[in-house]
Design an enzyme around this catalytic site. Structure first.
Site, PDB file in Angstrom:
ATOM      1  N   THR A  46       9.372  -1.396  40.953  1.00 19.82           N
ATOM      2  CA  THR A  46       8.427  -2.386  41.474  1.00 19.82           C
ATOM      3  C   THR A  46       7.278  -2.605  40.514  1.00 19.82           C
ATOM      4  OG1 THR A  46       8.961  -1.609  43.695  1.00 19.82           O
ATOM      5  CG2 THR A  46       7.002  -2.976  43.457  1.00 19.82           C
ATOM      6  N   TYR A 109      12.326  -6.751  54.110  1.00 22.58           N
ATOM      7  CA  TYR A 109      12.308  -8.025  54.836  1.00 22.58           C
ATOM      8  C   TYR A 109      13.244  -8.062  56.030  1.00 22.58           C
ATOM      9  CZ  TYR A 109      11.935 -13.032  55.760  1.00 22.58           C
ATOM     10  OH  TYR A 109      11.711 -14.239  56.368  1.00 22.58           O
ATOM     11  N   TYR A 134      14.580   5.427  47.906  1.00 15.33           N
ATOM     12  CA  TYR A 134      13.168   5.084  47.719  1.00 15.33           C
ATOM     13  C   TYR A 134      12.638   4.500  49.017  1.00 15.33           C
ATOM     14  CZ  TYR A 134       8.994   2.809  45.696  1.00 15.33           C
ATOM     15  OH  TYR A 134       7.705   2.389  45.421  1.00 15.33           O
ATOM     16  N   ARG A 139       5.755  -1.679  51.550  1.00 11.87           N
ATOM     17  CA  ARG A 139       6.330  -2.844  50.878  1.00 11.87           C
ATOM     18  C   ARG A 139       7.535  -3.416  51.615  1.00 11.87           C
ATOM     19  NH1 ARG A 139       4.823  -4.263  45.818  1.00 11.87           N
ATOM     20  NH2 ARG A 139       3.482  -2.848  44.623  1.00 11.87           N
ATOM     21  N   LYS A 163      12.393   9.379  46.660  1.00 14.94           N
ATOM     22  CA  LYS A 163      11.021   9.047  46.281  1.00 14.94           C
ATOM     23  C   LYS A 163      10.345   8.615  47.572  1.00 14.94           C
ATOM     24  CE  LYS A 163       8.109   5.865  43.676  1.00 14.94           C
ATOM     25  NZ  LYS A 163       8.036   4.626  42.858  1.00 14.94           N
ATOM     26  N   ILE A 205       7.017  10.262  41.091  1.00 14.29           N
ATOM     27  CA  ILE A 205       7.308   9.064  40.310  1.00 14.29           C
ATOM     28  C   ILE A 205       6.054   8.215  40.419  1.00 14.29           C
ATOM     29  CG2 ILE A 205       8.729   7.000  40.089  1.00 14.29           C
ATOM     30  CD1 ILE A 205      11.093   8.646  41.094  1.00 14.29           C
TER      31      ILE A 205
END
Length: 291
Positions: A46, A109, A134, A139, A163, A205
């Site tokens: 990202t 989404y 992840y 987000r 992550k 990370i």
């Protein structure tokens, strides 16, 4: 996968003034991190503004990073999306010979339920590649709950790491407490890095780590050696700048620091824009305290 421990950095993509990819700056960024203690590099995450890169640009960025890295550090490649079949297709069709794992963000989404999230990562696991889950609900709009991560970790050995970037640190601790021995948790939140590592995590990370690789990698090394007081000195020194770089979204803040350090130029692609003048000034002031 033992080499994916410590500090991995989610590299930014530097741009020129005309918003073409700035490969010279990318070279400087890679060398700066390798020379200052970063343990592995994450490509096209990202933070790389990967959503704004064309397929051809992504291929060129991957080729350039692979060439400049020259096998000096392990590499992780970001491949994610909210169409499971398409993500599976990309993983199968990508040459992953230079990469130790794929970092795959949970579907955004669509907001699938926990069974949908499980089935998504099950499909990715069935490619046979090493996959890092992840979870970043801020987000994606949906949290991969600890129970789902643990279910996947127990059933699919090649889903070997998460992550974790949930806003609730207790979720990290639940995973660490119940995970199988060979499953790794990396913090996906820079400010949680130290407490999560001390609780049994394998590191981070990171975004801020690419701007302060020596300090951040030293902090994680100290944490893994249980030298808590010394680790917290570094943590406390970096708290303010870490908060500042995310104040207007990522990666505008870390690009401000890297530009001030002369490593990259401070350009982003729409819909992202550079940090406001006020935030840039605050970041510069905090940088002076750290120098």
């Amino acid at each position: 996968m033992s080499q994916l421990k410590g500090v991995g950095v989610a590299l930014v993509t530097p741009f020129n003034e005309d918003l073409s990819v700035d490969f010279d700056s990318l070279t400087r960024l890679i060398d700066y991190n390798i020379d200052n203690g970063t343990n592995f590099l994450v490509v096209l995450g990202t933070t790389a503004e990967a959503a704004t890169l064309s397929k051809e640009e992504k291929e060129k960025v991957v080729a350039h990073i692979t060439k400049i890295n020259n096998n000096r550090l392990p590499l992780v490649l970001g491949i994610g999306g909210n169409n499971t079949a398409e993500v599976v297709k990309q993983i199968k069709e990508t040459d992953l010979s230079d990469f130790d794992a794929v970092l795959s963000v949970s579907p955004y989404y669509n907001k699938p339920n926990q069974e949908g999230l499980y089935q998504h990562y099950k499909a990715l696991a069935e490619t046979g590649e090493k996959i890092i889950i992840y979870n970043v609900p801020g987000r994606t709009g949906q949290n991969v709950e600890a129970s789902t991560t643990l279910r996947l970790a127990n059933e699919f050995p090649n889903l070997f790491m998460v992550k974790e970037a949930a806003p609730n640190i207790l979720q990290y601790f639940d995973i660490l407490r119940q995970k199988p021995e060979n499953f790794s948790l990396m913090s996906g939140d820079d400010e949680y890095t130290l407490p999560v590592t001390l609780a049994g995590g394998d590191g981070v990370i990171s975004v801020i780590g690419q701007a302060y690789p020596k300090e951040f990698s030293t902090m994680v090394k100290l944490a893994r050696k249980r030298e808590v007081d010394e680790a917290y000195k570094i943590h406390n020194s970096l708290v303010e700048i870490t908060r500042l770089i995310f104040a207007e979204g990522n990666p505008c803040g870390v690009k401000t620091i890297l530009a001030e350090k002369g490593i990259i130029k401070n350009y982003l692609r729409l819909p992202l824009v550079a940090a406001s003048e006020g935030l840039q000034e605050k970041i510069k002031q905090e940088m002076q305290k750290l120098s």
